[in-house]
Structures are given as C-alpha cells and as structure tokens.
Write a protein that holds these residues in place. Structure first.
Motif, PDB file in Angstrom:
ATOM      1  N   GLU A  39     -24.235 -44.109 128.889  1.00 25.06           N
ATOM      2  CA  GLU A  39     -25.002 -44.224 130.130  1.00 25.06           C
ATOM      3  C   GLU A  39     -25.198 -45.672 130.546  1.00 25.06           C
ATOM      4  N   ASP A  40     -24.187 -46.482 130.271  1.00 18.27           N
ATOM      5  CA  ASP A  40     -24.227 -47.886 130.678  1.00 18.27           C
ATOM      6  C   ASP A  40     -23.574 -48.089 132.039  1.00 18.27           C
ATOM      7  N   ALA A  41     -22.530 -47.317 132.327  1.00 16.77           N
ATOM      8  CA  ALA A  41     -21.821 -47.466 133.598  1.00 16.77           C
ATOM      9  C   ALA A  41     -20.927 -46.259 133.808  1.00 16.77           C
ATOM     10  N   TYR A  42     -20.557 -46.058 135.065  1.00 17.19           N
ATOM     11  CA  TYR A  42     -19.535 -45.074 135.404  1.00 17.19           C
ATOM     12  C   TYR A  42     -18.293 -45.863 135.793  1.00 17.19           C
ATOM     13  N   ALA A  43     -17.272 -45.813 134.952  1.00 19.40           N
ATOM     14  CA  ALA A  43     -16.040 -46.563 135.177  1.00 19.40           C
ATOM     15  C   ALA A  43     -14.901 -45.576 135.359  1.00 19.40           C
TER      16      ALA A  43
END
Length: 255
Positions: free
Chosen positions: A128-132
C-alpha cells in the motif's frame, strides 16, 4: 515536467499538488543491423517526456538497461539480472513515494521488462505504498500497428524501425533495411514450439540477425502516426490514474 531539469525548490509545488510520476524504461541491446542499441530507451523516453509536456505530470530520468539476456549473443547487448532489475526499480519507486508520489506509470518499451515491472507493481500495491502500472506503447495501439504493417515483428521489426525513423532518423542505417529483412525471420517461426512447449530462449534461436518482420515497410511518417497515437493513449492513462481514489486502487479485502 522533467524532474532532472528542475532545481529542488521548484519541485516542491508539484509534490504538494500532484501524486503521479512517469518512469521511462527501456534497454540497451541489439536491434538488428539497422537500428541503434538504444532503440527501446529512446522510444520510452520520448513518449514519457512528450506525455509529461502535454499533461504537466512529472517525468523521471530513464532506466536505460533492462532484462535482456536473450539478446546477449549480439555485440554490445547490456543487461542486468532480473532480481537486480526488480529490486532497483522498486527502490527507485520507493524513492518517489518518499516525496509523496503514490501512483506511477512505468512507460516501458522493452518486452523483457514487462513481467518484472508487473511484479514490482504488485509489491508496491501489496505494501500500500503506491499503485504502479506497466504500460507498453505498442500494446496500447494494436489495431493501428496491424493496419500499418503487413508483416510486423516483436523485435527490431517495422514498428520499432518506423518509430526510430521518426524520433532519431540519423541513427537508422537505411541502407541495411533490406538486409535486416532478408536475414531476419517472420515470427513465429515453425520451430518455436514443440507439443505446446516453447522451445526457444534467445532471439538468435529464431533469427540469425536477431530481428523479425519486414523492416522495409517502415517509414518516418508511419512512425509519427504510431508516436502520436501512443502518446494520446499514455496521456489518457495518466488522467485516468490521477482521477482515481487511492483506496480504490489498492487490493480488495479478503472475502
């Protein structure tokens, strides 16, 4: 906005307002006798910068060396091992999240990177740090590619040739286009599979000069059509991603 061209105080307002970044990735590997080894990263960087110019989103420096051991038999091909590549791109992405980026578009132009960029995207999303998300330019415009070229190829073929003719025509060895076609191969070749199993690992297993398709069918004008259409797709993807709520981009809860 090109990150590397800005001074740090001038980047602050962007990170306060926006949370999206474009990361171009390619390779440095053989592309036949007619194209430069930098074909993939030239394409990726050009698309990412153009989309950033049109949308105002941030574009990072380009990752120029990717997962390319399947081209290693040809002079000059460079590659990094897949785990190293994944860890590097993940670390680079987490650097962006430190500054407030939480959605990343991997602007990719090398097929060998695809699976590994998807894995990095999963790692970042699971944490849940980023959507890449991985974006491959030719996969965004398959109908146009099919319409422009009768005998396309997955590597060093007319679509990549046309793109480089448009973006960096001085790097194309125009007098070798016929040679590239005659000594190359049409893909898939008859001996690529056996009883449903894929029997090749390297490009040279199927093509003596490492490329596929009819390069003589490429023109700079066709390359411009490809570039404009792919850029439009990339810009639309960025706007779609920027409009999503971050929570909606994360993994769904267990049922």
């Amino acid at each position: 906005m090109e990150l590397a061209a800005k001074a740090w105080p001038d980047l602050g307002p962007y990170f306060k307002k926006e949370s999206l970044a474009l990361v171009p990735l390619g390779s440095t590997e053989q592309h036949g006798p007619h194209l430069p080894e930098g074909t993939d990263h030239v394409i990726a960087e050009s698309l990412a910068r153009e989309a950033a110019d049109r949308t105002g989103y941030l574009c990072t420096p380009t990752v120029n060396v990717g997962v390319s051991p399947h081209h290693r038999q040809f002079h000059g091909t460079m590659w990094v091992d897949a785990p190293v590549f994944r860890d590097y791109v993940e670390s680079l992405s987490r650097n962006l999240t430190y500054h407030g980026i939480d959605r990343i578009v991997f602007v990719n132009a090398h097929g060998g990177n695809v699976a590994h960029l998807r894995e990095v995207g999963r790692r970042l999303r699971d944490a849940e740090d980023a959507y890449a998300i991985e974006w491959m330019w030719d996969e965004s415009i398959p109908t146009l590619v099919s319409d422009l070229f009768e005998h396309n190829g997955p590597h060093g073929g007319p679509k990549e040739t046309a793109m480089i003719q448009h973006l960096a025509g001085d790097l194309v060895q125009a007098d070798r286009l016929a040679e590239a076609h005659e000594d190359g191969a049409t893909f898939p070749t008859d001996d690529t599979h056996q009883n449903g199993a894929r029997t090749f690992y390297d490009a040279i297993d199927n093509s003596s000069n490492g490329v596929f398709g009819d390069q003589t069918d490429a023109t700079a004008e066709k390359g411009e059509q490809l570039f404009e259409a792919a850029t439009d797709q990339l810009c639309e993807l960025c706007e779609w991603l920027a409009d999503r709520e971050f929570e909606d981009l994360m993994a769904k809860p267990h049922v």
